[in-house]
Design an enzyme around this catalytic site. Structure first.
Site, PDB file in Angstrom:
ATOM      1  N   LYS A  45      11.112  -8.885  -0.145  1.00  0.00           N
ATOM      2  CA  LYS A  45      11.175  -9.704   1.064  1.00  0.00           C
ATOM      3  C   LYS A  45      11.843 -11.035   0.718  1.00  0.00           C
ATOM      4  CE  LYS A  45       9.974 -11.120   5.246  1.00  0.00           C
ATOM      5  NZ  LYS A  45      10.451 -10.483   6.485  1.00  0.00           N
ATOM      6  N   ASN A  71      13.545  -8.224  16.777  1.00  0.00           N
ATOM      7  CA  ASN A  71      12.441  -8.912  16.112  1.00  0.00           C
ATOM      8  C   ASN A  71      12.733 -10.397  15.978  1.00  0.00           C
ATOM      9  OD1 ASN A  71      12.861  -9.888  13.057  1.00  0.00           O
ATOM     10  ND2 ASN A  71      14.226  -8.140  13.451  1.00  0.00           N
ATOM     11  N   MET A  73      10.633 -12.326  13.394  1.00  0.00           N
ATOM     12  CA  MET A  73       9.495 -12.310  12.482  1.00  0.00           C
ATOM     13  C   MET A  73       9.141 -13.699  11.963  1.00  0.00           C
ATOM     14  SD  MET A  73       8.723  -9.132  12.566  1.00  0.00           S
ATOM     15  CE  MET A  73       7.557  -8.961  11.213  1.00  0.00           C
ATOM     16  N   GLY A  74      10.146 -14.543  11.766  1.00  0.00           N
ATOM     17  CA  GLY A  74       9.878 -15.883  11.253  1.00  0.00           C
ATOM     18  C   GLY A  74       9.658 -15.936   9.751  1.00  0.00           C
ATOM     19  N   LEU A  75      10.312 -15.017   9.028  1.00  0.00           N
ATOM     20  CA  LEU A  75      10.235 -14.989   7.567  1.00  0.00           C
ATOM     21  C   LEU A  75       8.803 -14.932   7.011  1.00  0.00           C
ATOM     22  CD1 LEU A  75      12.992 -17.332   6.052  1.00  0.00           C
ATOM     23  CD2 LEU A  75      12.658 -14.894   5.636  1.00  0.00           C
ATOM     24  N   CYS A 130      19.709 -16.655   7.420  1.00  0.00           N
ATOM     25  CA  CYS A 130      18.495 -17.107   8.086  1.00  0.00           C
ATOM     26  C   CYS A 130      18.731 -18.514   8.611  1.00  0.00           C
ATOM     27  CB  CYS A 130      17.306 -17.111   7.119  1.00  0.00           C
ATOM     28  SG  CYS A 130      16.679 -15.463   6.760  1.00  0.00           S
ATOM     29  N   LYS A 164      23.654 -12.447   1.187  1.00  0.00           N
ATOM     30  CA  LYS A 164      23.434 -11.671   2.411  1.00  0.00           C
ATOM     31  C   LYS A 164      24.018 -12.466   3.569  1.00  0.00           C
ATOM     32  CE  LYS A 164      21.221  -8.492   5.020  1.00  0.00           C
ATOM     33  NZ  LYS A 164      19.760  -8.311   4.908  1.00  0.00           N
ATOM     34  N   ASN A 193      23.140  -8.838   8.243  1.00  0.00           N
ATOM     35  CA  ASN A 193      21.796  -9.036   8.762  1.00  0.00           C
ATOM     36  C   ASN A 193      21.829  -8.658  10.245  1.00  0.00           C
ATOM     37  OD1 ASN A 193      19.111  -9.868   9.068  1.00  0.00           O
ATOM     38  ND2 ASN A 193      19.407 -11.662   7.760  1.00  0.00           N
ATOM     39  N   SER A 194      20.694  -8.728  10.909  1.00  0.00           N
ATOM     40  CA  SER A 194      20.643  -8.347  12.320  1.00  0.00           C
ATOM     41  C   SER A 194      21.559  -9.240  13.161  1.00  0.00           C
ATOM     42  CB  SER A 194      19.206  -8.426  12.837  1.00  0.00           C
ATOM     43  OG  SER A 194      18.682  -9.729  12.642  1.00  0.00           O
ATOM     44  N   GLY A 221      19.286  -1.511  14.209  1.00  0.00           N
ATOM     45  CA  GLY A 221      19.307  -0.110  14.609  1.00  0.00           C
ATOM     46  C   GLY A 221      20.676   0.324  15.109  1.00  0.00           C
TER      47      GLY A 221
END
Length: 312
Positions: A45, A71, A73-75, A130, A164, A193-194, A221
């Site tokens: 992670k 999502n 998630m907020g890391l 991020c 990334k 990344n997304s 996805g």
């Protein structure tokens, strides 16, 4: 069938692994990915210096039509020391990716200094996709800041390091980021990344499906495959050949894996589909990939990598 790869002198006997953020937060999850005979590695992670609980729930949603996930998630992660303890004690023949995503430039530099001085002998992923400072874009969308960070990092860092990246959507941006990345001895580039700040609405309630950020979140996805392939292809064409490519995004079938390789990927990461299907996805994807390669008469991925054809 030869399904191997090599990055920075480290050998991967299989090309599939998890995408950072999926099945990698705890040691138990990391162990499950490593234990699969169909994975070549595991990515931790993306860690911050200290433990983070992440955003409030609901923060993850699977679209009912199978198109993907969203999502915010907020890391959430267990903190840098947790993953350092894991990777230094882990007994495995598989290379491990240690991913870091500080909330500031100094966070990243501090964690990389610790990794440089540690006994960790795997690969390090600097997650530049991020959010950084409030009011600023993701780091890798700020080309000047990206150049600054990498200049500082490589003034002291000597271990295999890659980045990334978020998705890019303009040809000139591919040119600009590649020009920056080619100035540094990167081991790999991971794309993508997304896709940031998508919005999904519940048909029954006319409500957003996740709570953080008013419903805005990263999309993954099948919806993102075309963008992911474009980024892998565009960056592979522009990056120095010694910089390896990791393809991430939209992988749900062996055909998707095959297409990432055609576009130039050395390894392929699985995110949303791993969250949905579990570790069994790796066996299915590899078997489907082998079937495609066999039908086409290939015996090695080296015959496929980067061999995408265009219409003349």
């Amino acid at each position: 069938m030869n399904l191997t790869a090599n990055i920075a002198g480290l050998n991967f006997n299989h090309i599939l692994l998890n995408a950072a953020g999926v099945m990698c937060q705890t040691s138990e999850e990391l162990d499950r990915v490593l234990a699969s005979e169909y994975t070549g590695s595991v990515v931790t992670k993306s860690s911050t210096p200290s433990l983070r609980p992440g955003n409030v729930s609901p923060r993850y949603y699977e679209l009912s039509n199978g198109l993907g996930t969203i999502n915010s998630m907020g890391l959430p992660n267990e903190g840098f020391d947790y993953y350092m303890d894991y990777v230094t004690k882990q007994q495995t023949d598989k290379p491990i990716f240690f991913s870091v995503a500080g909330l500031s430039k100094q966070d990243n530099l501090d964690m990389l200094h610790q990794l440089e001085q540690s006994d960790f002998d795997g690969l390090i992923e600097l997650n530049l996709s991020c959010p950084n400072v409030p009011g600023k874009p993701q780091t890798a969308y700020d080309f000047e800041t990206t150049h600054e960070i990498l200049t500082e990092v490589f003034s002291f860092f000597t271990k295999p390091l890659g980045v990334k990246l978020p998705p890019y959507f303009d040809i000139v941006h591919f040119d600009q980021i590649a020009k920056i990345l080619n100035q540094f001895p990167l081991a790999f580039v991971n794309a993508i990344n997304s896709i940031g700040n998508g919005l999904v609405i519940d048909e029954a309630t006319d409500t957003v499906v996740i709570k953080p950020k008013g419903g805005f979140g990263g999309v993954g996805g099948p919806l993102v495959k075309a963008t992911a392939l474009a980024n892998v292809r565009a960056l592979r064409q522009r990056l120095n050949p010694n910089i390896k490519m990791i393809g991430t995004g939209g992988v749900t079938t062996g055909r998707d894996v095959y297409e990432h390789i055609l576009c130039g990927a050395d390894l392929v990461e699985v995110g949303s589909q791993l969250a949905i299907e579990g570790v069994g996805v790796f066996e299915r994807l590899e078997n489907e990939l082998i079937t495609i390669l066999t039908e086409k008469g290939y015996s090695s991925l080296d015959e496929v990598r980067g061999q995408l054809k265009i219409i003349e």
